[in-house]
Enzyme design. Structure first.
Site, PDB file in Angstrom:
ATOM      1  N   ASP A   1      29.379  38.857 -90.183  1.00  0.00           N
ATOM      2  CA  ASP A   1      28.981  39.243 -88.713  1.00  0.00           C
ATOM      3  C   ASP A   1      28.877  40.752 -88.646  1.00  0.00           C
ATOM      4  O   ASP A   1      29.737  41.390 -89.547  1.00  0.00           O
ATOM      5  CB  ASP A   1      29.773  38.549 -87.890  1.00  0.00           C
ATOM      6  CG  ASP A   1      29.633  39.102 -86.321  1.00  0.00           C
ATOM      7  OD1 ASP A   1      28.214  39.132 -85.964  1.00  0.00           O
ATOM      8  OD2 ASP A   1      30.526  39.739 -85.834  1.00  0.00           O
TER       9      ASP A   1
ATOM     10  N   ASP B   1      34.686  38.039 -86.425  1.00  0.00           N
ATOM     11  CA  ASP B   1      35.907  38.255 -85.724  1.00  0.00           C
ATOM     12  C   ASP B   1      35.577  37.890 -84.175  1.00  0.00           C
ATOM     13  O   ASP B   1      36.710  37.768 -83.525  1.00  0.00           O
ATOM     14  CB  ASP B   1      36.230  39.715 -85.687  1.00  0.00           C
ATOM     15  CG  ASP B   1      35.315  40.498 -84.676  1.00  0.00           C
ATOM     16  OD1 ASP B   1      34.046  40.251 -84.535  1.00  0.00           O
ATOM     17  OD2 ASP B   1      35.872  41.507 -84.101  1.00  0.00           O
TER      18      ASP B   1
ATOM     19  N   ASP C   1      31.460  33.414 -83.941  1.00  0.00           N
ATOM     20  CA  ASP C   1      31.679  33.213 -85.377  1.00  0.00           C
ATOM     21  C   ASP C   1      32.387  32.029 -85.685  1.00  0.00           C
ATOM     22  O   ASP C   1      32.271  31.592 -86.921  1.00  0.00           O
ATOM     23  CB  ASP C   1      32.247  34.488 -86.068  1.00  0.00           C
ATOM     24  CG  ASP C   1      31.388  35.670 -85.823  1.00  0.00           C
ATOM     25  OD1 ASP C   1      30.043  35.664 -85.965  1.00  0.00           O
ATOM     26  OD2 ASP C   1      32.083  36.641 -85.329  1.00  0.00           O
TER      27      ASP C   1
END
Length: 768
Positions: A308, A506, A510
């Site tokens: 991400d 995080d 996600d």
């Protein structure tokens, strides 16, 4: 149940060893019958333990090689070899004890954070300081943390503090934090008493989340899935067949028992768990919580890494990048007023503005009449001025003027956020905030490739142009932008069809992708969220290069485990063959197997030894120098932004005073810093990273910066007191060119040099 095992296993080892040694002593004294009785007792004790383990394996439908040890014990008694049975019993007990101790050591590493969880807090009230249970603290409470005390909950500092963050980050040196910076529960106040304002309850704070993670890791570690189980299907039939053939061909049951004794698979039962547990322990010391041996092995097998962007490759929290003012408004005063007002706001952008003001040592005052309007912004009175912060439509009445359009265009190009400000109902300017790239990210990507990751994919919900820019800088293989959680999940599934995947994120969005990947890795440096709960591995330090270390540790632990198993079982096969042809008696075979165990365990224990990882440790002297130059690096960043501002505001009216003032600062401050970097910082980087060629590009830009500043001085001297439009065009071109070089150079230094500092990442919130 675990406490019972912790007592029973050492007792099993002690009793079986005592019985073996007492039998040897009795035999030496001529009391053969007493010796046999003691050895039989030890053998029966070993049989009882083996029976329990076999029943447990059957109940859980798990293949097990413990059946070989059980048959060897039974056979030793059947053929009248009680000494061999006693040796096997001691061998099994010592093996279980070693495995238990290795597992306990790993558990102690994983439990270190949880054991230090804060219990009480000291709350500031109008009547003084009250000590209360940490569970009673609520967001907004003012707290005081004394010297040596643990920060009880997550919060925001109300004044400067010196903190020991080693429990969370592994950084041994205390870190200085300014007023307005976020502070996490669990760190220790290493300086004078500090005041803070709670931003979360104890249950929502970092430490409570870490405790949950550790408990999850404990649950996954017990029972440990032993590598031996994978070999049981083939090894058990092979052993029984060889023992049967030896018995059938010779008619000697003793040979069959000798084969079983040598085949007792302690290299499998001990070596692999010790190596894997050692890997978990080393990872925990590197600020990486791995939820069990299975997760470690899957991490070692990973080949595709998916990231991400926000909070993973970028810092995950905005910082003030620039301040654009209107008319005669002063940027510093506007920042002071905005930060004073934002002291009362819990918004993430408010924290960034307060931190920026604290970094410049601006005196803040408490606002009054504060009103926060959700979705628009906040307003209040600061030092008699009505200040309003928020969206342009709330701050600027009517059609947006040119400076608003310019700010929005610049923010769109840079991927920045905007906070517009007005003072006494007059628009005063805009604060631009950006989520900067982590300086260690490009080095981490290169380290991951060196560790065996062959494909890297960037996933983000951000705009495609911003994502592509980040992807190019860090060096990923593919970029997928504007993806929602379902889109990220689909990409993970597609990559998973080809190779084992590792997903790093995080945020809450996600969590589905983290759970679906072969291995999910979450960053929990600023708190434990749904992503950390869904992940298999959690980085507790706010540095993603710890992931490269974790992969190196995992692969080394798995490699050592396999080496120990192959060598140990290879020696066992040789011993089995020797026993089958009558070269080893059951007693000698038991001693031979014990020697094989020692060899296998010694090989496995290599996983505990230090090994080269991605993390670079600077010597103390070099670290002090790097920190000093790092502080200077941030001190001159406002000069860099001033270059752009002066270039944008140059006019043809002949007023070159801003340019001349800038030139003086470039020569007196910025050049002095760059020369210090050349003389002191670059030698440190060269020694650390492997030679002068590693700093060639930075040294070349130092020379180019000095050349461009010299050219700027020459042009200003040539123009003198009057200028024409062509002079302004030339000056503007020089300034924009210098600005581009300075920005590129700063990025080079932060990636190559300052990312080597263990706490550098935590200090990149200082604004330019």
């Amino acid at each position: 149940m675990r406490r019972l095992a912790d007592v029973a296993i050492p007792l099993l080892f002690a009793v079986s060893t005592l019985l073996l040694l007492a039998g040897v002593a009795a035999a030496a004294a001529g009391a053969r019958s007493v010796a046999v009785g003691l050895w039989v007792s030890a053998t029966l004790l070993g049989m009882a333990y083996s029976t329990v383990t076999l029943v447990d394996a059957v109940r859980h439908r798990r293949p097990s090689v413990d059946v070989i040890a059980w048959l060897a014990l039974v056979g030793a008694l059947a053929v009248g070899e009680p000494l061999a049975g006693a040796v096997i019993a001691v061998m099994l007990a010592s093996g279980v004890l070693l495995e238990t101790r290795a597992e306990a050591r790993a558990r102690r590493e994983l439990s270190l954070l949880a054991a230090r969880a804060p219990r009480v807090a000291r709350r500031l009230t109008p009547s003084g300081v009250d000590e209360v249970p940490v569970d009673e603290v609520v967001a907004g409470d003012a707290l005081i943390v004394g010297s040596g005390e643990i920060v009880p909950v997550d919060g925001r500092l109300l004044g400067p503090a010196v903190l020991d963050e080693s429990a969370l980050t592994g950084e041994a040196r205390p870190v200085e934090r300014r007023a307005g910076e976020d502070v996490r529960s669990g760190v220790v106040n290493a300086g004078s008493p500090a005041q803070m304002r709670a931003t979360a309850t104890a249950g929502e704070s970092t430490y409570a989340g870490l405790v949950r993670l550790v408990e999850h890791a404990r649950a996954d570690n017990a029972p440990f899935v032993r590598v031996a189980d994978r070999f049981a299907v083939a090894f058990v039939p092979l052993t029984l067949a060889l023992a049967g053939v030896a018995w059938a061909l010779t008619g000697d049951a003793v040979r069959a028992v000798a084969v079983l004794v040598v085949a007792t698979p302690c290299p499998l039962l001990l070596a692999a768990p010790i190596a894997i547990m050692s890997g978990l322990s080393r990872a925990a010391r590197a600020s990486v919580v791995i939820k069990g041996g299975s997760a470690l092995e899957r991490l070692a097998a990973g080949r595709v890494l998916l990231f991400d962007k926000t909070g993973t490759l970028t810092r995950g929290r905005p910082t003030v990048a620039d301040i654009i003012t209107t008319g005669s408004a002063d940027a510093t005063e506007l920042l002071r007023l905005a930060a004073s007002l934002d002291q009362t706001s819990a918004h993430v952008l408010a924290s960034a503005i307060v931190t920026a003001a604290a970094a410049r040592d601006l005196p803040l005052t408490m606002p009054t009449q504060v009103v926060e309007r959700h979705g628009y912004g906040v307003e209040g009175v600061v030092d008699g001025h009505r200040v309003r912060l928020g969206k342009a439509t709330w701050v600027v009445d009517g059609q947006a003027p040119a400076w608003v359009r310019h700010a929005r265009r610049r923010a769109a190009m840079d991927g920045s956020l905007t906070v517009f400000a007005s003072v006494d109902d007059i628009p005063a300017g805009v604060l631009l905030l950006e989520d900067p790239l982590r300086p260690e990210a490009p080095r981490m990507v290169r380290a991951l490739r060196a560790a065996g990751i062959n494909r890297m994919v960037l996933l983000t919900g951000d705009r495609a142009d911003v994502a592509q820019m980040v992807g190019r800088i860090v060096g990923v293989d593919a970029v997928h932008a504007e993806r929602d959680p379902a889109g990220k999940l689909a990409i993970v599934r597609a990559e998973q069809a080809n190779q084992p995947t590792v997903m790093v994120g995080d945020g809450i969005n996600d969590a589905p992708a983290l759970a679906a990947a072969d291995v999910g890795v979450a960053l929990a440096a600023r708190g434990v969220t749904a992503s950390a709960e869904a992940a298999d591995i959690v980085l507790t330090a706010d540095r993603i290069d710890a992931l490269a270390d974790a992969i190196i540790i995992a692969r080394r632990a798995r490699r050592i485990a396999l080496q120990a198993v192959v060598v140990g079982m290879g020696l066992s096969l040789i011993g089995m063959a020797a026993a089958a042809v009558g070269l080893l008696t059951p007693a000698v075979g038991a001693l031979t197997q014990e020697a094989i165990d020692i060899v296998a365990i010694a090989l496995a224990l290599r996983a505990l030894l230090p090994a080269r990882t991605h993390t670079v440790v600077l010597p103390p002297g070099d670290l002090v120098t790097a920190r000093r130059l790092f502080a200077q690096h941030h001190a001159v960043r406002p000069i860099v932004e001033q270059v752009r501002t002066v270039a944008a505001t140059l006019t043809t009216d002949g007023d070159l005073a801003p340019a001349r003032s800038l030139q003086d600062r470039l020569e007196s401050d910025l050049l002095a810093h760059e020369r210090a970097d050349e003389a002191e910082l670059l030698p440190i980087v060269a020694r650390t990273l492997g030679g002068p060629e590693t700093v060639g590009a930075i040294s070349r830009t130092h020379a180019e910066i000095e050349h461009q500043i010299t050219r700027l001085r020459y042009v200003l001297d040539e123009i003198g007191d009057s200028s024409d439009p062509e002079d302004v065009v030339e000056l503007r071109g020089l300034l924009y060119g210098l600005y581009a070089i300075l920005r590129l150079h700063n990025a080079q230094e932060e990636e190559t040099a300052f990312s080597l500092m263990p706490a550098a990442a935590a200090r990149y919130d200082v604004p330019g």
